[in-house]
Design an enzyme around this catalytic site. Structure first.
Site, short mmCIF file in Angstrom:
data_model
loop_
_atom_site.label_atom_id
_atom_site.label_comp_id
_atom_site.label_asym_id
_atom_site.label_seq_id
_atom_site.Cartn_x
_atom_site.Cartn_y
_atom_site.Cartn_z
N LYS A 134 63.06 32.82 11.96
CA LYS A 134 63.24 34.07 12.86
C LYS A 134 62.17 35.16 12.19
O LYS A 134 61.48 35.88 12.78
CB LYS A 134 64.57 34.63 12.88
CG LYS A 134 65.36 33.75 13.53
CD LYS A 134 66.94 34.31 13.72
CE LYS A 134 68.15 33.53 14.06
NZ LYS A 134 68.33 33.08 15.53
N HIS A 179 78.65 35.59 19.41
CA HIS A 179 77.18 35.55 19.58
C HIS A 179 76.66 34.13 20.01
O HIS A 179 75.63 33.84 19.76
CB HIS A 179 76.54 35.98 18.18
CG HIS A 179 76.79 37.29 17.73
ND1 HIS A 179 76.54 38.38 18.55
CD2 HIS A 179 77.32 37.67 16.56
CE1 HIS A 179 76.88 39.33 17.76
NE2 HIS A 179 77.54 39.06 16.76
N ARG A 204 62.25 23.42 21.83
CA ARG A 204 63.17 22.40 22.16
C ARG A 204 63.74 22.61 23.51
O ARG A 204 63.67 23.78 23.99
CB ARG A 204 64.18 22.03 21.06
CG ARG A 204 65.22 23.17 20.98
CD ARG A 204 66.24 22.69 20.38
NE ARG A 204 66.85 24.27 19.83
CZ ARG A 204 67.76 24.89 20.26
NH1 ARG A 204 67.94 24.56 21.75
NH2 ARG A 204 68.10 25.95 20.11
P1 ADP Z 1 71.21 32.22 17.16
O1 ADP Z 1 69.83 31.95 16.81
O2 ADP Z 1 72.13 32.15 15.68
O3 ADP Z 1 71.87 31.81 18.22
P2 ADP Z 1 70.10 34.56 18.29
O4 ADP Z 1 69.14 35.45 17.44
O5 ADP Z 1 69.61 33.72 19.19
O6 ADP Z 1 70.82 33.73 17.13
O7 ADP Z 1 71.03 35.88 18.66
C1 ADP Z 1 72.22 35.32 19.23
C2 ADP Z 1 72.93 36.43 20.06
O8 ADP Z 1 73.17 37.63 19.22
C3 ADP Z 1 72.05 36.88 20.99
O9 ADP Z 1 72.09 36.34 22.37
C4 ADP Z 1 72.56 38.40 21.42
O10 ADP Z 1 73.80 38.37 22.12
C5 ADP Z 1 73.02 38.67 19.77
N1 ADP Z 1 71.96 39.61 19.27
C6 ADP Z 1 71.02 39.11 18.49
N2 ADP Z 1 70.30 40.22 18.04
C7 ADP Z 1 70.94 41.17 18.37
C8 ADP Z 1 70.43 42.80 18.37
N3 ADP Z 1 69.34 42.99 17.62
N4 ADP Z 1 71.24 43.50 18.83
C9 ADP Z 1 72.25 43.17 19.61
N5 ADP Z 1 72.55 41.83 19.84
C10 ADP Z 1 72.07 40.93 19.35
#
Ligand code: ADP
Length: 666
Positions: free
Chosen positions: A118, A237, A294
């Protein structure tokens, strides 16, 4: 251009089955791989050939590159589809597949690597001028520096595992005093899930939406976007319900996001299916989060609104073909939802579950005017004879994806509600009732979604357990009656009552829900049911319904019901209802609930990662006592009441079984 003739699917469950569906349609042979835990799994049954690759733990089977390549060699497969999860975003695996002379159905290793972390991907996107959430995604990882960065960004901040996925290794930090503990937790989870402690820190946005763009690129440098999916409805999340298109999104923003996503893909010479995830604020500003290199779990909603088969596109692109359609040929048709049915307990903060499926009936897949309206993607079934599939603690607890389509959002939602009402499941705890409540929620119907939707609507979506409805109780009693009568004849209730002539004129069936008991009286021969509140219902047997069910008329209204019994528990299921009652069986008197207060047990098999108290310590309600890691997540066991620790039966590193007593409280 080389035609692919045999594909090995390096995955399991619903995605393996999903890929095989397309292979069948295209006349491509399939090879499944499986672990010892999956010997009887649907994906193994569906495949043309199947190869056992090791024991249950994924590390020794689905994550073992050498074993998977050997299986491909042994079966003469010419390509590998990684699905999602497991090795799908592992650049080393993609490389090894190609090196072995096979086609990897996915992007080149270099693109996976570019988006792999990331942190690294954010640096790359920063260069490509894709907007980012303000934050720190550098190399330096000492606590002091990270904390200073958090101060700079301003609380609340989000700590994320750089190598993260699946919501693991993620912590929201509201203030400086929580920082150290949260960082340690995130690092621990990151280490155990991804073998890498590296984290990044970003501004925690207030009530954003999660909107992601599906992109596709071929080997000739063409790339398109297949519009967006709104995946805002999340718990832990993690997505539970997705839709396409995003409700209320303006066409201008759609195009802007689509173009940004295509730019991101082109910047890394992407090939195949990918997803660029963004957070969207109320003013439709969007920020890059990460790119998933993916196919996504939620790809079916895109398929439903575009009429395309994304796995077919993946295969064609891997064969070297040009993208089948150009941007101008792509159109959105109608609206689609996907609900994820999980073995989890919504009332315990969606704690993932495991166990054997006792009863399972999916809604019927259907179509309208040539367009599929309901679709079910799953790798889990109830075995037609004998025991059902097991949701294993070793893998993801998803049971199925229920997908609906309609000409507009309201129609698609109605189809989803009906499909969920017609999903019957008993066995491990599931989120079926939660999904029903969610899709029937007014704010959800109005499209007012954001990532806090579930938290903000907690009480409406997860109501306190209320008294069971009268028809639930009546059907529960009739279920027990049917069970007895089935041994007698085709009209179990009628014959049972006539058979009783000379015997008693009534039976009492007592159920328990929460702390209350509900006695239900059925009188013969007219089958009059008297409920605890005095209401009476007249029952008529309307035949045996679907497998193991029965149809009943209650005061003339028809119900198709199943009462599935699992020891003392009776799962009463009929359209839109799924309730667990305890049947106080007179033949098993004395077997009550085993729950005794003061004993705090492990919620599932796992490993103790922290013990916060010693015997004799005074604790207050809500205080964290022990942390158990299970299914790659940390579960904190907290004190249910104020008290004193009588005994601690757990040490860091212990492997504990479900219901193992960790702490005794006085
Ligand atoms: P993972 O790859 O573990 O699933 P992500 O980076 O895709 O994690 O984030 C998952 C979720 O977390 C997002 O869909 C959102 O709901 C929340 N999220 C991620 N970053 C933020 C942020 N900076 N502020 C608020 N919510 C966030």
């Amino acid at each position: 251009m080389k035609k692919i003739e045999k594909i090995l699917i390096a995955n399991r469950g619903e995605i393996a089955c999903r890929v095989m569906r397309t292979c069948r349609m295209l006349g491509i042979a399939t090879v499944a791989v499986y672990s010892e835990a999956d010997a009887a799994a649907l994906h193994v049954e569906m495949a043309d050939e199947a190869v056992l690759i090791g024991p249950a733990p994924a590390r020794e089977s689905y994550l073992d590159t050498a074993k998977i390549l050997a299986a491909a060699q042994q079966t003469g497969a010419d390509a590998i589809h990684p699905g999602y999860g497991f090795l799908s975003e592992n650049a080393g695996f993609a490389e090894a597949v190609v090196k072995a002379g096979l086609v990897f159905i996915g992007p080149p290793a270099s693109a996976i690597r570019a988006m792999g972390g990331k942190s690294e991907s954010k640096m790359l996107m920063e260069k490509a001028k894709v907007p980012l959430v303000p934050g720190y995604h550098g190399e330096k990882q000492d606590e002091k520096l990270l904390k200073a960065e958090a101060e700079k960004i301003g609380y609340p901040v989000l700590i994320k595992a750089s190598a993260g996925g699946g919501g693991k290794g993620m912590r929201v930090v509201e203030s400086a005093k929580e920082f150290s503990e949260a960082l340690a937790g995130a690092q621990r989870e990151a280490k155990s899930s991804f073998g890498n402690e590296k984290v990044l820190i970003e501004k925690y946005l207030v009530n954003p939406r999660h909107v992601e763009i599906q992109v596709f690129a071929d080997q000739k440098g063409n790339a398109v976007y297949l519009f967006e999916r709104d995946c805002s409805v999340q718990r832990r999340h993690q997505k539970v319900l997705e839709e396409a298109p995003a409700p209320g999104l303006s066409q201008a923003t759609r195009e802007k996001m689509g173009k940004a996503a295509v730019a991101a893909a082109l910047a890394i010479d992407y090939v195949g299916a990918g997803t660029v995830e963004f957070l969207l604020d109320a003013k439709e500003n969007f920020y890059f989060m990460e790119m998933n290199t993916r196919l996504q779990v939620e790809h079916p909603v895109t398929e439903m609104i575009t009429g395309l088969d994304l796995v077919e596109w993946q295969i064609r692109v891997a064969e070297g073909e040009k993208l089948p359609l150009a941007q101008k040929d792509l159109k959105i048709n109608g609206h689609a939802f996907e609900a994820r049915l999980y073995a989890e307990d919504p009332s315990r903060d969606f704690l993932p579950g495991a166990g054997q499926i006792g009863f399972l009936r999916y809604p019927m897949e259907s179509a309208q005017d040539d367009h599929q309206v309901v679709r079910v993607d799953t790798g889990v079934r109830e075995a037609p004879f004998g025991d059902g599939d097991v949701i294993s603690i070793y893998y993801d607890p998803m049971i199925a994806k229920i997908i609906s389509w309609g000409k507009d959002r309201a129609a698609a939602l109605k189809n989803m509600q009906d499909a969920l009402d017609n999903t019957y499941i008993a066995g491990p705890k599931t989120n079926i009732n939660f999904l029903r409540a969610l899709t029937k929620n007014k704010d959800f119907a109005a499209g007012k979604v954001n990532t806090h939707f579930i938290a903000d609507h907690h009480d409406a979506l997860l109501p306190e357990k209320s008294a069971p409805a009268n028809e639930t109780l009546a059907l529960a009693a009739l279920g027990i009656l049917t069970e007895r009568g089935e041994r007698i004849s085709d009209d179990p209730w009628g014959d049972l009552s006539s058979w009783r002539i000379g015997g008693g004129a009534a039976d009492t069936f007592t159920f328990k829900s929460g702390e209350k008991e509900y006695p239900i009286v059925i009188s013969y021969p007219d089958l009059q049911i008297t409920l605890p509140d005095g209401e009476t219902l007249r029952a008529d047997y309307a035949g045996s319904s679907f497998d193991r069910g029965f149809a009943a008329q209650l005061d003339g209204k028809r119900y198709d019901a199943v009462v599935y019994r699992d020891g003392l528990h009776a799962h009463v299921m009929y359209a839109g209802h799924n309730e667990e009652l305890v049947y106080l069986d007179p033949l098993h008197a004395g077997e009550g609930d085993e729950e005794t207060s003061g004993r705090l047990t492990a919620p599932m098999p796992g490993k103790v990662v922290a013990v916060r108290v010693k015997a004799g310590a005074k604790v207050t309600k809500g205080q964290a006592l022990v942390i158990v890691e299970a299914m790659k997540m940390e579960h904190t066991i907290t004190a249910p009441v104020d008290g004193v620790v009588a005994a601690v039966n757990a040490n860091v590193g212990d492997q504990v079984s479900e219901k193992h007593e960790l702490i005794a409280l006085k």
